[in-house]
Write a protein that holds these residues in place. Structure first.
Motif, short mmCIF file in Angstrom:
data_model
loop_
_atom_site.label_atom_id
_atom_site.label_comp_id
_atom_site.label_asym_id
_atom_site.label_seq_id
_atom_site.Cartn_x
_atom_site.Cartn_y
_atom_site.Cartn_z
N CYS A 42 -3.28 -0.90 -8.76
CA CYS A 42 -2.01 -0.73 -8.05
C CYS A 42 -2.06 0.49 -7.13
CB CYS A 42 -0.85 -0.57 -9.03
SG CYS A 42 -0.39 -2.06 -9.89
N LEU A 43 -2.64 1.57 -7.60
CA LEU A 43 -2.69 2.80 -6.82
C LEU A 43 -3.64 2.68 -5.63
CD1 LEU A 43 -2.78 5.44 -9.69
CD2 LEU A 43 -0.79 4.65 -8.40
N ASN A 44 -4.72 1.96 -5.80
CA ASN A 44 -5.74 1.88 -4.75
C ASN A 44 -5.59 0.68 -3.82
OD1 ASN A 44 -7.12 4.26 -5.56
ND2 ASN A 44 -7.92 3.12 -7.30
N GLN A 45 -5.11 -0.43 -4.34
CA GLN A 45 -5.00 -1.64 -3.54
C GLN A 45 -3.56 -1.98 -3.18
OE1 GLN A 45 -7.06 -4.80 -5.55
NE2 GLN A 45 -8.92 -3.60 -5.76
N GLY A 46 -2.61 -1.27 -3.78
CA GLY A 46 -1.21 -1.52 -3.50
C GLY A 46 -0.55 -2.36 -4.58
N ILE A 47 0.78 -2.37 -4.54
CA ILE A 47 1.58 -3.12 -5.51
C ILE A 47 2.17 -4.30 -4.76
CG2 ILE A 47 3.46 -3.01 -7.18
CD1 ILE A 47 3.13 0.11 -7.00
N LYS A 48 1.68 -5.47 -5.04
CA LYS A 48 2.05 -6.65 -4.26
C LYS A 48 3.28 -7.38 -4.78
CE LYS A 48 -2.70 -7.17 -2.74
NZ LYS A 48 -2.99 -5.78 -2.86
N ASN A 49 3.70 -7.09 -5.99
CA ASN A 49 4.81 -7.80 -6.60
C ASN A 49 6.08 -6.95 -6.55
OD1 ASN A 49 6.65 -8.69 -8.70
ND2 ASN A 49 5.02 -10.03 -9.41
N ILE A 50 7.11 -7.44 -5.90
CA ILE A 50 8.35 -6.67 -5.75
C ILE A 50 9.01 -6.41 -7.11
CG2 ILE A 50 9.87 -8.65 -5.31
CD1 ILE A 50 10.12 -5.21 -3.61
N ASP A 51 8.87 -7.33 -8.04
CA ASP A 51 9.43 -7.11 -9.38
C ASP A 51 8.75 -5.93 -10.07
OD1 ASP A 51 11.24 -9.23 -9.15
OD2 ASP A 51 9.81 -10.68 -9.94
N THR A 52 7.45 -5.79 -9.86
CA THR A 52 6.72 -4.67 -10.43
C THR A 52 7.18 -3.36 -9.79
OG1 THR A 52 4.80 -6.08 -10.85
CG2 THR A 52 4.42 -3.69 -10.85
N GLN B 271 0.83 -1.20 0.00
CA GLN B 271 0.00 0.00 0.00
C GLN B 271 0.87 1.26 0.00
OE1 GLN B 271 -3.47 0.04 -0.29
NE2 GLN B 271 -2.92 2.13 -0.83
N VAL B 272 1.97 1.23 0.74
CA VAL B 272 2.91 2.35 0.74
C VAL B 272 3.41 2.60 -0.67
CG1 VAL B 272 5.20 3.11 1.54
CG2 VAL B 272 3.61 2.04 3.15
N ALA B 273 3.77 1.53 -1.37
CA ALA B 273 4.28 1.66 -2.74
C ALA B 273 3.21 2.25 -3.66
CB ALA B 273 4.75 0.31 -3.27
N GLY B 274 1.98 1.82 -3.53
CA GLY B 274 0.89 2.36 -4.34
C GLY B 274 0.67 3.84 -4.08
N ASP B 275 0.69 4.22 -2.81
CA ASP B 275 0.50 5.63 -2.45
C ASP B 275 1.66 6.49 -2.95
OD1 ASP B 275 -1.84 4.92 -1.20
OD2 ASP B 275 -1.03 5.04 0.83
N ASN B 276 2.88 5.97 -2.84
CA ASN B 276 4.05 6.72 -3.31
C ASN B 276 4.06 6.85 -4.83
OD1 ASN B 276 4.99 7.24 -0.74
ND2 ASN B 276 6.36 5.49 -0.71
N LEU B 277 3.63 5.79 -5.52
CA LEU B 277 3.53 5.86 -6.98
C LEU B 277 2.53 6.94 -7.38
CD1 LEU B 277 4.15 4.93 -9.85
CD2 LEU B 277 2.45 3.10 -9.52
N LYS B 278 1.39 6.97 -6.70
CA LYS B 278 0.37 7.97 -6.99
C LYS B 278 0.95 9.39 -6.83
CE LYS B 278 -3.57 6.95 -5.24
NZ LYS B 278 -4.72 6.76 -4.33
N ALA B 279 1.72 9.60 -5.76
CA ALA B 279 2.33 10.91 -5.51
C ALA B 279 3.37 11.25 -6.59
CB ALA B 279 2.96 10.94 -4.13
N GLU C 3 12.24 5.09 -2.86
CA GLU C 3 11.26 6.16 -3.04
C GLU C 3 9.84 5.60 -3.08
OE1 GLU C 3 11.37 9.65 -3.24
OE2 GLU C 3 13.32 9.22 -2.37
N LEU C 4 9.71 4.38 -3.54
CA LEU C 4 8.41 3.73 -3.60
C LEU C 4 8.07 3.01 -2.29
CD1 LEU C 4 8.42 2.36 -7.24
CD2 LEU C 4 6.99 4.19 -6.33
N LEU C 5 9.09 2.62 -1.55
CA LEU C 5 8.85 1.80 -0.35
C LEU C 5 8.90 2.56 0.97
CD1 LEU C 5 10.89 -1.36 -1.38
CD2 LEU C 5 8.42 -1.03 -1.49
N LYS C 6 9.37 3.80 0.94
CA LYS C 6 9.50 4.58 2.18
C LYS C 6 8.16 5.11 2.62
CE LYS C 6 12.83 7.55 2.16
NZ LYS C 6 13.61 8.77 2.00
N ASP C 7 7.77 4.76 3.86
CA ASP C 7 6.51 5.25 4.42
C ASP C 7 6.75 6.64 4.98
OD1 ASP C 7 3.92 5.40 5.24
OD2 ASP C 7 4.05 3.78 6.71
N LYS C 8 6.20 7.62 4.31
CA LYS C 8 6.47 9.02 4.67
C LYS C 8 5.53 9.55 5.70
CE LYS C 8 8.33 9.56 0.14
NZ LYS C 8 8.16 9.93 -1.19
#
Length: 75
Positions: free
Chosen positions: A46-56, A10-18, A70-75
Motif C-alpha cells: 500500500c505504501l509503495n504501490q498505492g491504495i487502490k480500494n476506496i473502502d480501504t 499513490q497520493v493516499a499511500g504516500d500520505n499514509l506513510k507520512a 488527509e489521505l487523498l490531498k496531494d500536498k
C-alpha cells in the motif's frame, strides 16, 4: 495527462506513510500493520504501490482518526 500527475491511490499511500512516520503511537510500520490487522507485506504494498480500494482508504482514515481528505490531498 498533466505533467506531475499522481494517481490518488499513490497520493493516499504516500500520505499514509507520512502519517505513520509522524505518529507518536507507531514506532514502526510493523507496529502500525500489527495494530491495523494486516501483514507488513500488505502495508508495504500500500505504501509503495498505492491504495487502490476506496473502502480501504476510508477504513485507514477512520482507524487513524483523520478526515479521508488527509489521505487523498496531494500536498
Amino acid at each position: 495527462m498533466k505533467s506531475g500527475y499522481r494517481p490518488l491511490s499513490q497520493v493516499a499511500g504516500d500520505n499514509l506513510k507520512a502519517l505513520i512516520r509522524k505518529s507518536a503511537k507507531y514506532r514502526s510500520q510493523d507496529d502500525f500493520a500489527f495494530d491495523f490487522g494486516v501483514e507488513i507485506r500488505t502495508l508495504s504494498r500500500c505504501l509503495n504501490q498505492g491504495i487502490k480500494n476506496i473502502d480501504t482508504i476510508k477504513e485507514l482514515a477512520d482507524f487513524l482518526s483523520v478526515d479521508i481528505l488527509e489521505l487523498l490531498k496531494d500536498k
